[in-house]
Design an enzyme around this catalytic site. Structure first.
Site, PDB file in Angstrom:
ATOM      1  N   ASN A  13       0.859  -1.187   0.000  1.00 40.56           N
ATOM      2  CA  ASN A  13       0.000   0.000   0.000  1.00 40.56           C
ATOM      3  C   ASN A  13       0.893   1.235   0.000  1.00 40.56           C
ATOM      4  O   ASN A  13       1.475   1.579   1.028  1.00 40.56           O
ATOM      5  CB  ASN A  13      -0.905  -0.032   1.255  1.00 40.56           C
ATOM      6  CG  ASN A  13      -1.786   1.198   1.335  1.00 40.56           C
ATOM      7  OD1 ASN A  13      -1.794   2.041   0.437  1.00 40.56           O
ATOM      8  ND2 ASN A  13      -2.529   1.303   2.428  1.00 40.56           N
ATOM      9  N   LYS A  15       0.046   4.261  -0.307  1.00 41.33           N
ATOM     10  CA  LYS A  15      -0.596   5.454   0.273  1.00 41.33           C
ATOM     11  C   LYS A  15      -0.353   6.672  -0.631  1.00 41.33           C
ATOM     12  O   LYS A  15      -0.404   6.536  -1.848  1.00 41.33           O
ATOM     13  CB  LYS A  15      -0.109   5.645   1.713  1.00 41.33           C
ATOM     14  CG  LYS A  15      -0.279   4.346   2.531  1.00 41.33           C
ATOM     15  CD  LYS A  15      -0.112   4.507   3.997  1.00 41.33           C
ATOM     16  CE  LYS A  15      -0.357   3.158   4.680  1.00 41.33           C
ATOM     17  NZ  LYS A  15      -0.303   3.231   6.122  1.00 41.33           N
ATOM     18  N   HIS A  97      -9.805   0.906   4.637  1.00 40.98           N
ATOM     19  CA  HIS A  97      -8.523   1.114   5.312  1.00 40.98           C
ATOM     20  C   HIS A  97      -8.740   2.106   6.463  1.00 40.98           C
ATOM     21  O   HIS A  97      -9.526   3.040   6.343  1.00 40.98           O
ATOM     22  CB  HIS A  97      -7.482   1.666   4.324  1.00 40.98           C
ATOM     23  CG  HIS A  97      -6.104   1.668   4.912  1.00 40.98           C
ATOM     24  ND1 HIS A  97      -5.683   2.649   5.785  1.00 40.98           N
ATOM     25  CD2 HIS A  97      -5.057   0.799   4.790  1.00 40.98           C
ATOM     26  CE1 HIS A  97      -4.439   2.378   6.159  1.00 40.98           C
ATOM     27  NE2 HIS A  97      -4.041   1.263   5.577  1.00 40.98           N
ATOM     28  N   GLU A  99      -7.143   4.542   7.487  1.00 41.40           N
ATOM     29  CA  GLU A  99      -6.919   5.961   7.156  1.00 41.40           C
ATOM     30  C   GLU A  99      -8.129   6.541   6.426  1.00 41.40           C
ATOM     31  O   GLU A  99      -8.385   7.742   6.509  1.00 41.40           O
ATOM     32  CB  GLU A  99      -5.614   6.102   6.353  1.00 41.40           C
ATOM     33  CG  GLU A  99      -4.407   5.922   7.279  1.00 41.40           C
ATOM     34  CD  GLU A  99      -3.150   5.382   6.632  1.00 41.40           C
ATOM     35  OE1 GLU A  99      -3.058   5.362   5.394  1.00 41.40           O
ATOM     36  OE2 GLU A  99      -2.258   4.945   7.390  1.00 41.40           O
ATOM     37  N   GLU A 165      -5.515  -4.895  10.450  1.00 42.31           N
ATOM     38  CA  GLU A 165      -4.523  -3.827  10.610  1.00 42.31           C
ATOM     39  C   GLU A 165      -4.825  -3.049  11.892  1.00 42.31           C
ATOM     40  O   GLU A 165      -5.637  -2.109  11.884  1.00 42.31           O
ATOM     41  CB  GLU A 165      -4.578  -2.871   9.414  1.00 42.31           C
ATOM     42  CG  GLU A 165      -4.228  -3.529   8.096  1.00 42.31           C
ATOM     43  CD  GLU A 165      -3.630  -2.519   7.122  1.00 42.31           C
ATOM     44  OE1 GLU A 165      -2.478  -2.717   6.729  1.00 42.31           O
ATOM     45  OE2 GLU A 165      -4.300  -1.533   6.790  1.00 42.31           O
ATOM     46  N   GLY A 171       2.269   2.540  10.780  1.00 45.57           N
ATOM     47  CA  GLY A 171       3.184   3.668  10.641  1.00 45.57           C
ATOM     48  C   GLY A 171       3.862   4.082  11.936  1.00 45.57           C
ATOM     49  O   GLY A 171       4.480   5.139  12.006  1.00 45.57           O
ATOM     50  N   SER A 211       3.353  -1.833  10.412  1.00 45.42           N
ATOM     51  CA  SER A 211       4.802  -1.803  10.679  1.00 45.42           C
ATOM     52  C   SER A 211       5.508  -3.128  10.361  1.00 45.42           C
ATOM     53  O   SER A 211       6.439  -3.525  11.065  1.00 45.42           O
ATOM     54  CB  SER A 211       5.088  -1.368  12.123  1.00 45.42           C
ATOM     55  OG  SER A 211       4.615  -0.058  12.350  1.00 45.42           O
TER      56      SER A 211
HETATM   57  P1  13P Z   1       2.881   0.580   7.677  1.00 44.55           P
HETATM   58  O1  13P Z   1       3.456  -0.710   7.148  1.00 44.55           O
HETATM   59  O2  13P Z   1       3.598   1.794   7.181  1.00 44.55           O
HETATM   60  O3  13P Z   1       2.722   0.543   9.176  1.00 44.55           O
HETATM   61  O4  13P Z   1       1.397   0.703   7.071  1.00 44.55           O
HETATM   62  C1  13P Z   1       0.517  -0.360   7.196  1.00 44.55           C
HETATM   63  C2  13P Z   1      -0.683  -0.104   6.394  1.00 44.55           C
HETATM   64  O5  13P Z   1      -1.470   0.785   6.704  1.00 44.55           O
HETATM   65  C3  13P Z   1      -0.900  -0.909   5.179  1.00 44.55           C
HETATM   66  O6  13P Z   1      -2.161  -0.702   4.648  1.00 44.55           O
END
Ligand code: 13P
Length: 252
Positions: A13, A15, A97, A99, A165, A171, A211
């Site tokens: 992903n 982002k 997701h 976010e 997740e 993150g 992470s």
């Molecule tokens: P990170 O691997 O940066 O923690 O992000 C995870 C994520 O949100 C994947 O969709």
């Protein structure tokens, strides 16, 4: 890898990262990595989709959108529809997701509508669920996961893949321990068994995200109900992403 194991799936992903040149360079380096022990799909931001889809053409690596609108077309400024994703070369789409849920206030019901819309166009929805730090501390993790899962699947899509997740691990560099991740994945699979039956639940791939990096991937993937990863930050580096995918082929 045990012969009975579901074939792993790893999503990258991206982002809101990368310009077209970065995407092209990534694909070149990544595809030079050769045969991989997992299915792989990249989720670039919308403007990068044609670039990435073209770079991946003729390979086994899939391409997906990070979101879609439940309607097929219309006056929805800033949104993207299922047909537009298909037209740009996608076969997957992320739904729900964290976010999107938190930055854009997406409800469980909207996530369900998006997953259903995805299927209308042959896109496989990758439905994301996960608790916040406050919810975990209040011992509400399972309640939240069950609510998100049941809402997404009530009159929901027939075909889907699931990602756990935990919001507190995204993150932050704070990965769920393999035990915490396995406990949540097992809980989700048990709920899937209730909803879909034993055979369908056993066939479902449940990805872990939060992470993930080349150092922790081996231990996480050794857990029986983890079937791959949804990787954020580490998916921007082809070598790290390849290392994570290769960990899915080890029997650690
Ligand atoms: P990170 O691997 O940066 O923690 O992000 C995870 C994520 O949100 C994947 O969709």
């Amino acid at each position: 890898m045990s012969p009975n194991r579901r074939r792993p799936l790893v999503g990258g992903n991206w982002k809101m990262h990368f310009l077209r040149e970065d995407a092209t360079n990534f694909c070149g380096a990544f595809l030079a990595g050769g045969a991989l022990p997992a299915d792989v799909v990249l989720f670039p931001s919308f403007p990068l989709l044609p670039t990435v889809a073209e770079a991946l053409e003729g390979t086994d690596v899939g391409c997906g959108g990070q979101d879609l609108h439940p309607e097929d077309k219309g006056a929805h400024t800033g949104d993207v529809s299922g047909p537009q994703l298909v037209d740009a070369g996608c076969s997957w789409v992320l739904c729900g997701h964290s976010e999107r849920r938190h930055d854009h206030g997406e409800s469980d019901e909207l996530v369900r509508q998006k997953a259903v819309a995805a299927l209308r166009y042959g896109l496989t929805p990758l439905i994301c669920v996960g608790e916040t730090q406050a919810e975990r501390q209040a011992e509400r993790t399972f309640e939240v996961l069950e609510r998100q899962l049941r809402a997404a699947l009530s009159e929901g899509p027939a075909t889907f893949t699931l990602a756990y997740e935990p919001v507190w691990a995204i993150g932050t560099g704070e990965t769920a321990t393999p035990e915490i991740a396995q406990e949540a994945h097992r809980f989700l699979r048990d709920r899937l068994t209730e909803m879909l039956g034993e055979a369908a639940a056993q066939a479902k791939r449940i990805l872990y995200g939060g992470s993930v990096n080349p150092q922790n991937a081996d231990e996480l993937i050794s857990k029986p109900d983890l079937d791959g990863f949804l990787v954020g930050g580490a998916s921007l580096d082809p070598e790290k992403f390849l290392a994570i995918i290769r960990s899915c082929g080890s029997d650690s």
